[in-house]
Design a protein around this motif. Structure first.
Motif, PDB file in Angstrom:
ATOM      1  N   SER A   1       0.810  -1.229   0.000  1.00 18.30           N
ATOM      2  CA  SER A   1       0.000   0.000   0.000  1.00 18.30           C
ATOM      3  C   SER A   1       0.838   1.272   0.000  1.00 18.30           C
ATOM      4  O   SER A   1       0.295   2.371   0.090  1.00 18.30           O
ATOM      5  N   HIS A   2       2.161   1.142  -0.119  1.00 15.44           N
ATOM      6  CA  HIS A   2       3.028   2.315  -0.012  1.00 15.44           C
ATOM      7  C   HIS A   2       2.957   3.167  -1.278  1.00 15.44           C
ATOM      8  O   HIS A   2       2.963   2.635  -2.400  1.00 15.44           O
ATOM      9  N   PRO A   3       2.892   4.513  -1.135  1.00 15.41           N
ATOM     10  CA  PRO A   3       2.771   5.383  -2.321  1.00 15.41           C
ATOM     11  C   PRO A   3       3.975   5.323  -3.253  1.00 15.41           C
ATOM     12  O   PRO A   3       3.838   5.659  -4.449  1.00 15.41           O
ATOM     13  N   ASP A   4       5.132   4.912  -2.769  1.00 15.78           N
ATOM     14  CA  ASP A   4       6.307   4.820  -3.634  1.00 15.78           C
ATOM     15  C   ASP A   4       6.317   3.562  -4.486  1.00 15.78           C
ATOM     16  O   ASP A   4       7.130   3.425  -5.398  1.00 15.78           O
ATOM     17  N   VAL A   5       5.416   2.619  -4.166  1.00 20.00           N
ATOM     18  CA  VAL A   5       5.304   1.395  -4.964  1.00 20.00           C
ATOM     19  C   VAL A   5       4.319   1.655  -6.095  1.00 20.00           C
ATOM     20  O   VAL A   5       3.136   1.905  -5.867  1.00 20.00           O
ATOM     21  N   VAL A   6       4.830   1.599  -7.321  1.00 15.84           N
ATOM     22  CA  VAL A   6       3.989   1.943  -8.482  1.00 15.84           C
ATOM     23  C   VAL A   6       3.548   0.712  -9.267  1.00 15.84           C
ATOM     24  O   VAL A   6       2.742   0.834 -10.196  1.00 15.84           O
ATOM     25  N   GLY A   7       4.046  -0.438  -8.907  1.00 11.49           N
ATOM     26  CA  GLY A   7       3.632  -1.657  -9.590  1.00 11.49           C
ATOM     27  C   GLY A   7       4.043  -2.890  -8.820  1.00 11.49           C
ATOM     28  O   GLY A   7       5.073  -2.899  -8.148  1.00 11.49           O
ATOM     29  N   ILE A   8       3.193  -3.908  -8.891  1.00 10.57           N
ATOM     30  CA  ILE A   8       3.492  -5.189  -8.229  1.00 10.57           C
ATOM     31  C   ILE A   8       3.245  -6.297  -9.240  1.00 10.57           C
ATOM     32  O   ILE A   8       2.178  -6.367  -9.863  1.00 10.57           O
ATOM     33  N   GLU A   9       4.222  -7.150  -9.409  1.00  8.28           N
ATOM     34  CA  GLU A   9       4.091  -8.304 -10.293  1.00  8.28           C
ATOM     35  C   GLU A   9       4.204  -9.568  -9.453  1.00  8.28           C
ATOM     36  O   GLU A   9       5.087  -9.672  -8.598  1.00  8.28           O
ATOM     37  N   LEU A  10       3.330 -10.512  -9.700  1.00  5.36           N
ATOM     38  CA  LEU A  10       3.340 -11.765  -8.958  1.00  5.36           C
ATOM     39  C   LEU A  10       3.697 -12.907  -9.886  1.00  5.36           C
ATOM     40  O   LEU A  10       2.984 -13.179 -10.861  1.00  5.36           O
ATOM     41  N   TYR A  11       4.835 -13.540  -9.611  1.00  5.00           N
ATOM     42  CA  TYR A  11       5.191 -14.771 -10.299  1.00  5.00           C
ATOM     43  C   TYR A  11       4.518 -15.892  -9.522  1.00  5.00           C
ATOM     44  O   TYR A  11       5.100 -16.478  -8.599  1.00  5.00           O
ATOM     45  N   GLU A  12       3.280 -16.176  -9.905  1.00  4.18           N
ATOM     46  CA  GLU A  12       2.391 -16.962  -9.049  1.00  4.18           C
ATOM     47  C   GLU A  12       2.921 -18.369  -8.784  1.00  4.18           C
ATOM     48  O   GLU A  12       2.924 -18.838  -7.651  1.00  4.18           O
ATOM     49  N   ALA A  13       3.394 -19.042  -9.820  1.00  4.83           N
ATOM     50  CA  ALA A  13       3.845 -20.424  -9.642  1.00  4.83           C
ATOM     51  C   ALA A  13       5.060 -20.505  -8.720  1.00  4.83           C
ATOM     52  O   ALA A  13       5.262 -21.498  -8.027  1.00  4.83           O
ATOM     53  N   ASP A  14       5.857 -19.433  -8.692  1.00  6.01           N
ATOM     54  CA  ASP A  14       7.071 -19.425  -7.884  1.00  6.01           C
ATOM     55  C   ASP A  14       6.898 -18.697  -6.559  1.00  6.01           C
ATOM     56  O   ASP A  14       7.844 -18.620  -5.765  1.00  6.01           O
TER      57      ASP A  14
END
Length: 385
Positions: free
Chosen positions: A290-303
């Motif tokens: 939820s941090h304002p400096d985080v502009v994107g999150i990618e999830l490598y779901e299988a890993d």
């Protein structure tokens, strides 16, 4: 004739000390007429412990820990007629309901892992609770604050020297190192690794990464412990410098808030964060999300790898959502069979002692009795000779 054997059967056949203890318990029946409530990681090695307790006459009501329950283990236990409330979940509220279900059965003995069951029993006391065991440092820290209200014997397995060196130092270090490889498939050679906490788990973790040709720094709030790490040959920079330099950050402290959102400006581009502590709050992953400096999150779901992208172009990666890495992610194997065979035999012997009424309420949140340590160590050595 060829046949298919399961991982549970493989583990069981390699838990030689529990097998011997189970055979003894079938004769002595120390838990006859008693209900044992358990809240511990439900994975194949746990099956060997639970079946040993049942061999001693105990009725078992079980749940797991957050995010470590393996459905195949639950299925096996239920097929054996054992009551299991656990589900594989990362939802604290859903998990808490399974803990409450265990306590609702009013078990005579509790086998706890993190203090969850005892904390509920304090709020909802019942007369037949004889006491029990706590597995972890995290749980001990929590239960020490409740000691006067518990007023029953609670033996802390993690305070046993056997647990400290066999499981925490050797097995946790090895399994966290192996988990880093399993998650990432990346080299450790020449990587700068910062280990937070230089207790037994931290010592093993630091040693395993150093043995794999990493440059290891240690951060601990205790100057005496930090001096020990220094004399053991590890780099001991101040916290900020240790974070800035790290390619890999590993938390093994037993306390919350070790790496937080306030540390985001310090993280090296591409840093990998993993937790080896019991609770998933050592790395504040929710604050990252939820941090304002985080502009994107990618999830490598299988890993089970989350990549966080920051405004300034840096990124960092969190393994297993900040949960205990050796029991999270793809193919979660946990600690070695031999270490858990020793630790779980300590559990069984401590519960036996309490069931027999040989430990009083004055032994509330204390270490395993020395004679039990000696008995378990001797029995294990006899099997090797």
């Amino acid at each position: 004739m060829e046949g298919k054997a399961t991982r549970i059967e493989w583990i069981g056949s390699n838990c030689r000390l529990l097998t011997a203890t189970s055979a003894e318990f079938e004769r002595t029946r120390p838990f006859k007429g008693l209900t044992i409530g358990t809240g511990i990681h439900l994975e194949p090695k746990t099956v060997a412990l639970l079946m040993t307790l049942r061999a001693g006459g105990g009725r078992l009501v079980c749940t797991g820990n957050l995010n470590s329950t393996q459905p195949s283990t639950v299925e096996f236990l239920r097929a054996q007629g054992i009551i299991v409330f656990a589900t594989q979940t990362t939802d604290p509220a859903a998990h808490h309901r399974t803990l409450e279900a265990v306590i609702a059965e009013r078990p005579d003995l509790l086998l706890d892992n993190g203090g969850d069951l005892f904390a509920i029993a304090v709020e909802r006391p019942y007369a037949n609770l004889l006491g029990g065991t706590e597995e972890t440092t995290s749980g001990r820290t929590r239960l020490l604050q409740l000691r006067t209200r518990l007023n029953v014997p609670v033996l802390v397995i993690n305070d046993s020297p056997i647990k400290q060196f066999a499981e925490n130092r050797h097995a946790v270090g090895q399994s966290l190192f192996e988990s880093y490889l399993r998650f990432t498939n990346r080299s450790t050679n020449g990587k700068r690794v910062t280990v937070f906490g230089y207790g037994a788990c931290g010592k093993g973790t630091a040693a395993c990464f150093r043995n794999a040709f990493s440059i290891v720094s240690v951060v601990d709030i205790d100057p005496v412990t930090t001096l020990e790490a220094h004399l053991d040959g590890f780099v001991t920079p101040l916290r900020e410098a240790a974070i800035r330099s790290a390619d890999i950050l590993v938390t093994v402290t037993g306390f919350a808030g070790i790496v937080t959102a306030a540390d985001l400006p310090l993280l090296k581009d591409g840093a990998i964060l993993m937790n080896g502590g019991h609770f998933p709050q050592e790395i504040d992953v929710e604050a990252f999300r939820s941090h304002p400096d985080v502009v994107g999150i990618e999830l490598y779901e299988a890993d089970h790898i989350e990549t966080f992208r920051l405004k300034d172009g840096r990124c960092f990666h969190v393994l297993g959502g900040g949960h205990m890495a050796n029991l999270a992610g793809p193919r979660p194997l946990g600690n070695t069979v031999e270490s858990m065979d020793l630790g779980f035999t300590l559990q069984a012997r401590c519960l036996e002692r309490i069931a027999k009424g040989e430990v009083g309420a004055e032994s509330c949140v204390v270490s395993v009795p020395a004679d039990i340590d000696a008995m378990v160590a001797g029995a294990y050595l006899d099997l090797l000779r």
